[in-house]
Write a protein that holds these residues in place. Structure first.
Motif, mmCIF file in Angstrom:
data_model
loop_
_atom_site.group_PDB
_atom_site.id
_atom_site.type_symbol
_atom_site.label_atom_id
_atom_site.label_comp_id
_atom_site.label_asym_id
_atom_site.label_seq_id
_atom_site.Cartn_x
_atom_site.Cartn_y
_atom_site.Cartn_z
ATOM 1 N N ARG A 199 1.740 -1.972 -26.008
ATOM 2 C CA ARG A 199 1.086 -2.815 -27.014
ATOM 3 C C ARG A 199 2.157 -3.389 -27.924
ATOM 4 O O ARG A 199 3.001 -2.651 -28.451
ATOM 5 C CB ARG A 199 0.078 -1.979 -27.830
ATOM 6 N N VAL A 200 2.145 -4.697 -28.092
ATOM 7 C CA VAL A 200 3.113 -5.389 -28.940
ATOM 8 C C VAL A 200 2.371 -6.369 -29.840
ATOM 9 O O VAL A 200 1.562 -7.169 -29.356
ATOM 10 C CB VAL A 200 4.166 -6.152 -28.092
ATOM 11 N N ALA A 201 2.664 -6.295 -31.136
ATOM 12 C CA ALA A 201 2.087 -7.231 -32.110
ATOM 13 C C ALA A 201 0.569 -7.335 -31.977
ATOM 14 O O ALA A 201 0.003 -8.424 -32.047
ATOM 15 C CB ALA A 201 2.729 -8.608 -31.952
ATOM 16 N N GLY A 202 -0.071 -6.202 -31.753
ATOM 17 C CA GLY A 202 -1.528 -6.191 -31.671
ATOM 18 C C GLY A 202 -2.102 -6.603 -30.338
ATOM 19 O O GLY A 202 -3.325 -6.633 -30.176
ATOM 20 N N GLN A 203 -1.257 -6.931 -29.390
ATOM 21 C CA GLN A 203 -1.736 -7.346 -28.073
ATOM 22 C C GLN A 203 -1.562 -6.214 -27.055
ATOM 23 O O GLN A 203 -0.489 -5.618 -26.959
ATOM 24 C CB GLN A 203 -0.975 -8.579 -27.568
ATOM 25 N N ASP A 204 -2.621 -5.948 -26.307
ATOM 26 C CA ASP A 204 -2.531 -4.980 -25.219
ATOM 27 C C ASP A 204 -1.892 -5.650 -24.010
ATOM 28 O O ASP A 204 -2.326 -6.716 -23.571
ATOM 29 C CB ASP A 204 -3.931 -4.469 -24.855
ATOM 30 N N ILE A 205 -0.878 -5.002 -23.475
ATOM 31 C CA ILE A 205 -0.150 -5.542 -22.323
ATOM 32 C C ILE A 205 -0.300 -4.551 -21.177
ATOM 33 O O ILE A 205 0.061 -3.378 -21.305
ATOM 34 C CB ILE A 205 1.330 -5.767 -22.665
ATOM 35 N N ALA A 206 -0.850 -5.028 -20.088
ATOM 36 C CA ALA A 206 -1.112 -4.165 -18.947
ATOM 37 C C ALA A 206 0.101 -4.067 -18.037
ATOM 38 O O ALA A 206 0.992 -4.932 -18.055
ATOM 39 C CB ALA A 206 -2.316 -4.700 -18.162
ATOM 40 N N ASP A 207 0.119 -3.018 -17.239
ATOM 41 C CA ASP A 207 1.165 -2.838 -16.237
ATOM 42 C C ASP A 207 1.220 -4.071 -15.337
ATOM 43 O O ASP A 207 0.215 -4.489 -14.769
ATOM 44 C CB ASP A 207 0.838 -1.592 -15.407
ATOM 45 N N GLY A 208 2.407 -4.685 -15.231
ATOM 46 C CA GLY A 208 2.572 -5.865 -14.395
ATOM 47 C C GLY A 208 2.445 -7.180 -15.133
ATOM 48 O O GLY A 208 2.791 -8.241 -14.576
ATOM 49 N N ASP A 209 1.960 -7.171 -16.372
ATOM 50 C CA ASP A 209 1.865 -8.418 -17.137
ATOM 51 C C ASP A 209 3.256 -8.970 -17.429
ATOM 52 O O ASP A 209 4.241 -8.227 -17.523
ATOM 53 C CB ASP A 209 1.143 -8.184 -18.465
#
Length: 514
Positions: A199-209
């Motif tokens: 998670r960066v700056a409030g954004q969820d980042i999934a594996d592979g994004d």
């Protein structure tokens, strides 16, 4: 499976993404390829595109290779070269410094590889990789030897592409490279891929994004550059790339500046009169600084109150008759008028000074505005380009606005400072974080309770000052000796003889600027 693209352009978000171990450089398509004979194999084998244990191992190898090179030597070597276009010249100088066989052939092959290294396919580049591996690895090379060869090639390729772009951006003017890196960064964007959810700056980042970082936009609104990355992936060859760029741009390196770009940091003892400076020089110190406290206290005046301008110039004139390099502690320039500070700098340089130390701390415990201090630095560099300006911020010394330290230093180096100084900072993590964001050398004040010289050197500190320590120790020794004699205590009376002091401290005419 479809993966999401995330874009970040704010400085804080970009730095957070760069520091996130879950986000690693994206490996271009066509992973793998024939071992030792393709750009795809090269990409898959170098530190830049790796993560985890392979990255740590490969990065350590590159750092060891670079540790053998003095940036100052690269600066001088590439400045002296005239054969070939910019990219060939810089790679040739680097390959020669690394003692690679046939450095000219290596340089020409590397420039071909650089055209395909960051993406795409090119049979000529694959052939160039094969030639380079044949030159740098034995015929029966095992996997470890091939990995070492790949990372040596990768080091040259990255230096070729990034440094040439920096030189192109800086050509045609004498703008500080720190400002060029911010305004016209050679690397404008970076791509990362998530190897696990984060998670960066409030954004969820999934594996592979995929994560796209807009460095140019981030730097346009913030003074601290991120072109060379951020911990834990700060570019290990930053100092070498900048030295090569300055050499290619034919920017001179003075004898005093040279001392800040060597493998070992400059240890700068600080004197308060001619005798103390001459005695230190006689012990082999490469350069001497002055201490504003020592100069002021010897006259019964307060330090940091702009009360010793005349005494400082007079001391510089005496030191200028010696045979050693010296730099002058000039408080805040003894004025808030940049032109008056520039005139002072001109007088110090004419007296023989190789450098000047300018601080943003005020006698009332506050800090001068960033804009005012930057204006002083710019005025001094415009008036006396050859004078080494060490820009000091007192955020840690005064214990105020410490969160502004990196931003203040960034503004000062972009104004033209040749080095920056943060007295009062001794925390290794804090030093490492600052160095990761700096372009010019960092000066730290030696603290008996802080890291020792070896530890500071390992952190990347390029100049270590003793400040007023020697003057205060001299006072303590004088008082202790006198009271021990008065009170009948045994005391250590070892000291230079009368003749020895006379021999080192009598002023004589000499040219101090070498």
């Amino acid at each position: 499976m479809t993966h999401t693209m995330h874009e970040f352009a704010r400085h804080t978000d970009v730095r957070a993404a760069l520091a996130d171990p879950a986000l690693v450089p994206e490996l271009p398509a066509a992973d793998g390829g024939p071992v030792g004979a393709s750009v795809a194999w090269l990409r898959a084998t170098v530190a830049r595109f790796s993560s985890g244990e392979p990255h740590r191992r490969r990065r350590a190898f590159v750092e060891t290779e670079l540790a053998r090179l003095e940036p100052a030597a690269l600066w001088s070597a590439v400045a002296a070269g005239t054969d070939g276009e910019v990219r060939v010249r810089l790679v040739h100088a680097l390959a020669e410094a690394l003692e690679m066989p046939q450095p000219r052939e290596v340089a020409e092959a590397v420039t071909i590889v650089a055209g395909a290294y960051f993406g795409g396919a090119d049979p000529a580049a694959d052939e160039a990789v094969a030639r380079l591996v044949a030159l740098l690895a034995p015929e029966d090379a095992d996997e470890s030897a091939l990995e070492a060869a790949a990372n040596r090639i990768g080091l040259l390729v990255q230096a070729c592409a990034a440094t040439a772009a920096l030189v192109d951006a800086a050509a045609g003017g004498n703008v500080p490279l720190a400002r060029v890196l911010r305004e016209t960064p050679p690397v404008r964007t970076m791509r990362r891929i998530a190897v696990r959810a984060t998670r960066v700056a409030g954004q969820d980042i999934a594996d592979g994004d995929v994560v796209l970082l807009d460095l140019a936009a981030a730097q346009s609104a913030h003074p601290v550059p991120v072109t060379f990355g951020a911990p834990p992936r700060v570019c290990p060859g930053r100092a070498h790339a900048l030295a090569l760029a300055n050499g290619l741009l034919q920017r001179p390196l003075t004898a005093f500046a040279h001392l800040h770009h060597q493998a070992a940091p400059l240890l700068l003892p600080n004197a308060w009169d001619y005798a103390s400076a001459a005695a230190l020089a006689a012990q082999g110190f490469n350069a001497i600084g002055t201490t504003s406290l020592g100069v002021a206290a010897a006259l019964g005046l307060p330090d940091g109150a702009a009360a010793t301008a005349a005494a400082t110039v007079a001391l510089a004139r005496r030191l200028g008759r010696g045979t050693f390099l010296f730099t002058v502690d000039a408080e805040g320039g003894f004025s808030d008028d940049p032109e008056e500070v520039a005139e002072l700098a001109r007088r110090l340089y004419d007296a023989g000074a190789a450098g000047i130390n300018l601080e943003d701390g005020r006698s009332d415990g506050t800090l001068a505005s960033v804009e005012l201090h930057a204006a002083k630095i710019a005025a001094v560099k415009a008036a006396v380009p050859a004078l080494f300006v060490n820009a000091r911020t007192d955020t840690h010394w005064l214990g105020c606005q410490e969160e502004e330290t990196a931003e203040r230093l960034a503004v000062y180096e972009q104004a033209g400072a040749d080095g920056v100084f943060v007295p009062g900072l001794s925390d290794p993590d804090g030093i490492t974080a600052l160095i990761g964001a700096l372009v010019v050398p960092l000066n730290i004040l030696y603290a008996p309770t802080g890291p020792d010289l070896t530890e500071l050197a390992a952190l990347g500190v390029r100049r270590i000052s003793l400040g007023s320590l020697l003057y205060r120790r001299a006072l303590a020794a004088a008082v202790t000796t006198a009271t021990d004699i008065r009170d009948g205590r045994s005391t250590d009376l070892s000291a230079p003889s009368y003749t020895e002091v006379q021999a080192t401290s009598v002023l004589r005419a000499a040219d101090s600027r070498t």
